[in-house]
Enzyme design. Structure first.
Site, mmCIF file in Angstrom:
data_model
loop_
_atom_site.group_PDB
_atom_site.id
_atom_site.type_symbol
_atom_site.label_atom_id
_atom_site.label_comp_id
_atom_site.label_asym_id
_atom_site.label_seq_id
_atom_site.Cartn_x
_atom_site.Cartn_y
_atom_site.Cartn_z
ATOM 1 N N SER A 1 -9.993 -0.338 7.160
ATOM 2 C CA SER A 1 -9.389 -0.139 5.842
ATOM 3 C C SER A 1 -8.728 -1.364 5.222
ATOM 4 O O SER A 1 -8.357 -1.335 4.054
ATOM 5 C CB SER A 1 -8.352 0.987 5.904
ATOM 6 O OG SER A 1 -9.004 2.233 5.859
ATOM 7 N N SER B 1 -9.708 2.043 3.009
ATOM 8 C CA SER B 1 -8.804 2.739 2.122
ATOM 9 C C SER B 1 -7.806 1.852 1.383
ATOM 10 O O SER B 1 -7.235 2.287 0.388
ATOM 11 C CB SER B 1 -8.018 3.774 2.919
ATOM 12 O OG SER B 1 -7.179 3.119 3.858
ATOM 13 N N LYS C 1 0.855 -1.195 0.000
ATOM 14 C CA LYS C 1 0.000 0.000 0.000
ATOM 15 C C LYS C 1 0.888 1.241 0.000
ATOM 16 O O LYS C 1 1.954 1.248 0.640
ATOM 17 C CB LYS C 1 -0.892 -0.031 1.251
ATOM 18 C CG LYS C 1 -1.968 1.068 1.282
ATOM 19 C CD LYS C 1 -2.859 0.899 2.524
ATOM 20 C CE LYS C 1 -3.912 1.986 2.615
ATOM 21 N NZ LYS C 1 -4.774 1.822 3.798
#
Lengths: 476, 96, 472
Positions: free
Chosen positions: C174, C150, C75
């Site tokens: 997330s 996210s 990420k």
């Protein structure tokens, strides 16, 4: 109308750990810009602080040395504000659970100035404004330097008390080894809060904070100036604004700091990246027991143990290095008074002139004793020892005996040699001899001086006087 | 709740907001705060606040030196630098 | 089968048999990313699909299947030395991290290959992966829909086989919510289980890094590598890490699983509820005992979260000031302009909204009413979990109230968007571990089931999840 001042001091002390408070960057003075920085103290994305154990221990020791209480719960908070010398946009400090609470600093008058608190925090970096016309430059070497902020209660009544408070505080911090307290390196910084009230009123006046105080002298002068300024204003019927003022050392005045665009709102909240801290009662007690002797106790002991005057004791205990040097020296020669005289005389003069600490010189207790012994054994005159031998010993670390021999300063007590110089003096000054003969006793002293000169200071002065009288009387 | 001084909060946050953003956020932030106001129902007398989910304490590092960063490389990608310094618009000194 | 379609464990087994080389695996993934990530579906799981440079360290090949040679996508809020990292924000453009996050060090030391940076909501503030400065990521199961957020890029990449496995981060759901939306497995470990050093902070007291994988076994294998105490993170726990693989393939007979009544109250979508209830029946058939529990303060989770998270974020994001790195408005004449313009232009709307909210909650006169109050209610939420875990070994809930929604559906109403994390947030507030795994389809869209566990009991969550996953 007489005005009564109320003064409180906030002192920031740099703790003497090897590395910064929250990262492993070395604390080195005067390094190239941005050379002592890492992702943590640069405030790069993703990094986290971890508290330096040594910083915590030093802070704890300082709190105990100042007679303070170690808080049951200790935590860190973020103080949020934007400035280019503050890389994270917040300073990690302590808000409602500081390391230490209370305590006091005792003055010579036996007055105890109470402390409010002592808390740990990180220093900011440095901004340089004078290297470019349209920009300011940021050096973050200092960012993350460990500080202990010591806040006094507003119980200081005069500029002199403020000066003494700072001197005593510095001596305590140095004696327990928590800080070098080198003012020139910014190890000790002070802000003063000053207000005045009429002697007819109990109501405290508005508080003015003074910053930019770079020496204890500046603190004293700024407070003096501020009391005068505020008193005059109040007497003229003006109202004192609560504000921050800056001390201008050159102009010896305080100035209003340009007001910021906004009131500060630091939005303190608990630092989530650090966990709380607590210290067990036994650990605190052990630390208290392990505290080195504090300046006041040391002073009293010096008077009792070495028979020193209060004056000498104060001088010799003001700096931990000096006190240690004295004690090591008297172990080698128990003429306490003579050692004290050498230290407060020639040694202090040399340190003052050269702006050095005793540790930074080449003088050792053994070397100092070397000089002292020569004088005690009448091998060299005190004057020659002070003026001709001592400077080489302290500057070059040489043995006194060696300097004495090389410079031919060995005191001469041999009658025939002294008589030779006496004859030279007498022959060169027939008029003075006449004076003596006509009853002017002091003329003899002049001739003794002349004899010493002829001997280049080497003649034993006692012997010269004795033989001079003989010679003059024989001459008659 | 509707009278949040958004300009003051934006200044505290060092965020330039357009007038449109201010209007837009004014309503939204007020809505969120009204929603959050539900917390008023909860009795938290004698409840300690939780700053950390774990009850850790006394986490330290040793006082050992770790090499510093080579700043020259880093400064090349910095928004503005001069020599070994980061550079920002001139700050008017307070005691000027 | 192409190598990119394997699980991490399958690839590791292939390495054991010398069935392929590391280069084969990297090439297969690079090709998959280059061809699939930007095809007509515009999945856009990666911030960039070009010039991907794999990072790895020489490591001794292990004697049994491990992460050795396994490419893992990261990420875009986890720092990799020498790589640009943006958190999906314009304000970080140009920032190259000079250091590795601890999880990256651990992956590299385990012999894994770090490959590609996945898209995310800007600064991880979001539940749909629509607010990145690189544009939105789409759900491979239905490109009209969001992948969740996210960590939407990580979940989408794993679901689309453009990644073998990925790391995400979870502050209020997330990892779990996008895993549920994309039909993959996501674990948010116990707070303190995985080091946060090198994870660009959103809300420091809530953030955790965790694996997003194709199955439970891969998830356990990656957590094995990244978990553990880190001297660089004061909040990481010095608790031994068991071998999570040891928990797989075990019976869950007699395991007590709590069903919190508050999570099954009105408001749960009809089809989601049906699938979750069928899943609970499946747990029963596997021998687990379902116990009714109550988490009475759970309904305040979202309220607490929207004070705590923005407050911490408003301070964490203060370092993005244009002074030392990233974006600066170069036309600014004064310091104040430099700050306000750089931040005003560098941050997107959702980030600004949360900074404003957080600054307000912490500001003078409001701290007690908002931040302090929220921290106290947080204590009550945590107490609820402590009480519940006295009775049960794990808690079962849906991961999200509905399957993936459509792009743009919730962007205009932040409050509605915030409510999509209603089932996941409390695990972050309490600091407990939670895993989401697929449990069925609602109109072809994946539904996720969430298991929450006691602190540091990830092992039993893997046992439970693996048993559930393996049962037909």
């Amino acid at each position: 109308m007489t005005m009564i001042p109320t003064i409180g001091l906030e002192v920031h002390v740099q703790l003497k750990s090897k590395t910064k408070i929250f990262c492993g960057c070395e604390l080195k003075f005067a390094s190239p810009p941005n050379s002592q920085v890492c992702p943590v103290c640069l405030g790069l994305p993703g990094v986290l602080p971890v508290l330096n154990q040594e910083v915590f221990n030093l802070g704890l020791r300082a709190v105990l040395a100042m007679n303070g209480t170690v808080s049951k719960k200790i935590k860190f908070d973020r103080k949020n504000y934007y400035y280019p010398d503050l890389p994270k946009g917040y300073q990690i400090s302590q808000f409602d659970c500081p390391l230490g609470q209370g305590g006091f600093i005792e003055l010579a008058s036996r007055k105890k100035v109470k402390l409010n608190r002592a808390h740990l925090e990180e220093d900011a970096g440095k901004l340089i404004h004078d290297q470019s016309p349209d920009s300011s430059l940021v050096d973050l070497n200092r960012a993350g330097t460990p500080l202990l902020e010591i806040v006094s209660e507003p119980e200081i009544d005069s500029p002199e008390e403020a000066y003494e408070y700072l001197t005593n505080l510095k001596a305590i911090l140095k004696s327990v080894g928590v800080s070098e307290c080198d003012m020139e390196k910014g190890h000790l910084r002070c802000d003063a809060n000053v207000s005045v009230r009429k002697n007819t009123s109990d109501k405290l006046g508005r508080r003015v904070e003074i910053k930019n105080l770079n020496s204890f002298k500046a603190v004293k002068a700024a407070i003096e100036h501020e009391i005068k300024r505020q008193s005059e204003a109040v007497n003229a019927g003006q109202i004192i604004a609560q504000e921050t003022r800056l001390w201008d050392d050159a102009r010896e005045k305080t100035f209003t700091m340009r007001s910021k665009e906004e009131a500060h709102d630091y939005r303190y909240f608990p630092e989530p990246d650090l966990v709380p801290f607590s210290v067990a009662e036994e650990v605190i007690e052990a630390a208290r027991k392990a505290l080195p002797e504090l300046p006041k106790a040391k002073r009293e002991r010096f008077i009792k143990e070495y028979g020193l005057s209060e004056y000498d004791a104060v001088l010799l205990t003001g700096e931990i290095g000096i006190a240690q040097f004295f004690e090591s020296t008297v172990k080698l020669n128990s003429n306490f008074k003579a050692v004290a005289n050498w230290m407060t005389g020639p040694v202090f003069a040399y340190l003052g002139e050269n702006n050095k600490n005793i540790e930074e010189t080449k003088l050792s207790p053994a070397l100092l004793i070397g000089i002292l012994n020569l004088v005690q054994e009448n091998k060299v005159s005190l004057q020659a020892a002070k003026e001709k031998i001592f400077p080489d010993v302290i500057a070059q670390g040489r043995e006194a005996k060696e300097v004495m021999k090389e410079k031919g300063l060995e005191q001469v007590s041999d009658d025939s040699a002294i008589e030779g110089w006496i004859q030279e003096a007498i022959q060169a000054n027939p008029k003075v001899v006449q004076d003596y003969k006509s009853g002017k006793e002091t003329a003899a002293m002049f001739l003794v001086g002349q004899t010493m000169k002829k001997s280049q200071g080497k003649a034993n002065p006692g012997k010269v006087l004795e033989l001079m009288k003989k010679a003059l009387n024989a001459h008659a | 709740m509707s009278d949040i001084d958004l300009k003051h909060i934006a200044r505290l946050s060092r965020l330039h907001l357009t007038d449109e953003e201010i209007r837009y956020f004014q309503t939204q932030v007020a809505q969120i705060l009204a929603f959050v106001d539900k917390l008023k129902e909860v009795d938290v007398k004698d409840v300690e606040p939780t700053s950390h989910p774990l009850a850790l304490q006394n986490v330290f590092r040793e006082d050992t030196v770790v090499p510093s960063l080579a700043i020259e490389e880093f400064l090349k990608k910095s928004p503005r630098a001069r020599g070994r310094f980061f550079e920002v618009p001139k700050i008017i000194e307070d005691n000027a | 089968m192409e190598l990119n379609q394997l699980t991490a464990y399958q690839l590791a087994e292939l390495y054991q048999k010398n069935g392929c080389t590391q280069k084969d695996a990297v090439d297969s993934l690079k090709k998959a990313i280059e061809t699939k990530d930007r095809d007509a579906r515009q999945i856009h799981a990666y911030v960039t699909a070009e010039n991907l440079s794999p990072r790895h360290r020489k490591a001794e090949k292990t004697s049994k299947p491990s992460l050795w040679g396994v490419p893992i996508a990261i990420k875009d809020n986890i720092c990799v030395e020498g790589e640009e990292i943006t958190c999906g924000s314009k304000i970080l453009k140009g920032f190259v991290s000079p250091y590795n996050a601890t999880v990256i060090e651990k992956l590299l030391n385990a012999g894994a290959i770090v490959l590609g940076r996945t898209n995310m909501d800007e600064f991880a503030f979001g539940s749909s992966c629509e607010t990145s400065c690189y544009g939105p990521t789409r759900n491979p199961r239905d490109p009209e829909r969001v992948p969740g957020g996210s960590s939407g890029g990580s979940a989408a990449a794993v679901a689309d086989h453009t990644a073998i496995a990925a790391l995400g981060s979870d502050t209020g759901g997330s990892i779990r919510q996008p895993a549920a939306f994309c039909g993959v497995v996501g674990m948010k470990p116990t707070y303190g289980r995985v080091s946060r050093y090198g994870l660009i902070a959103f809300a420091s007291s809530l953030d955790q890094i965790g694996p997003i994988t194709k199955d439970v076994r891969d998830n356990a294998m990656i957590l094995n590598a990244i978990a553990g105490y880190d001297t660089k993170d004061s909040s990481s726990a010095n608790v031994p890490v068991p071998d999570y693989m040891e928990f797989l393939g075990k019976s869950i007979k007699g395991m007590k699983i709590g069903k919190p009544k508050e999570y099954f109250a009105a408001g749960l979508g009809g089809e989601t509820e049906k699938i979750i209830n069928q899943s609970i029946d499946k747990l029963k058939s596997l021998g687990a005992e379902i116990v009714d529990v109550s988490l009475p303060h759970t309904s305040y989770s979202v309220n607490v979260y929207y004070i705590v998270a923005p407050s911490e974020a408003s301070s964490n994001l203060a370092r993005f000031d244009g002074v030392r790195f990233g974006f600066r408005d170069k036309s600014a004449k004064t310091l104040l302009e430099m700050y306000e313009n750089s931040r005003g232009q560098g941050f997107g709307a959702e980030v600004k909204r949360r900074i404003i909210l957080g600054t307000y909650s912490l500001s003078s006169g409001y701290y007690d009413a908002y931040y302090l109050k929220a921290m106290k209610v947080r204590t009550k939420i945590k107490d609820d979990f402590d009480q519940a875990f006295k009775k049960v070994d794990a808690i079962v809930t849906p991961t999200a109230p509905s399957p993936a929604f459509k792009l743009g559906e919730k962007t205009t109403n932040p409050l509605e968007m915030y409510l999509s994390d209603i089932y996941t947030i409390s695990a972050n507030l309490a600091g407990v571990p939670a895993i989401s795994l697929p449990c069925g389809l609602a109109s072809k869209l994946p539904i996720g089931i969430q298991f929450m566990g006691k602190p540091f009991d990830e092992g039993n969550l893997y046992k439970l999840a693996h048993a559930f996953e393996q049962a037909k």
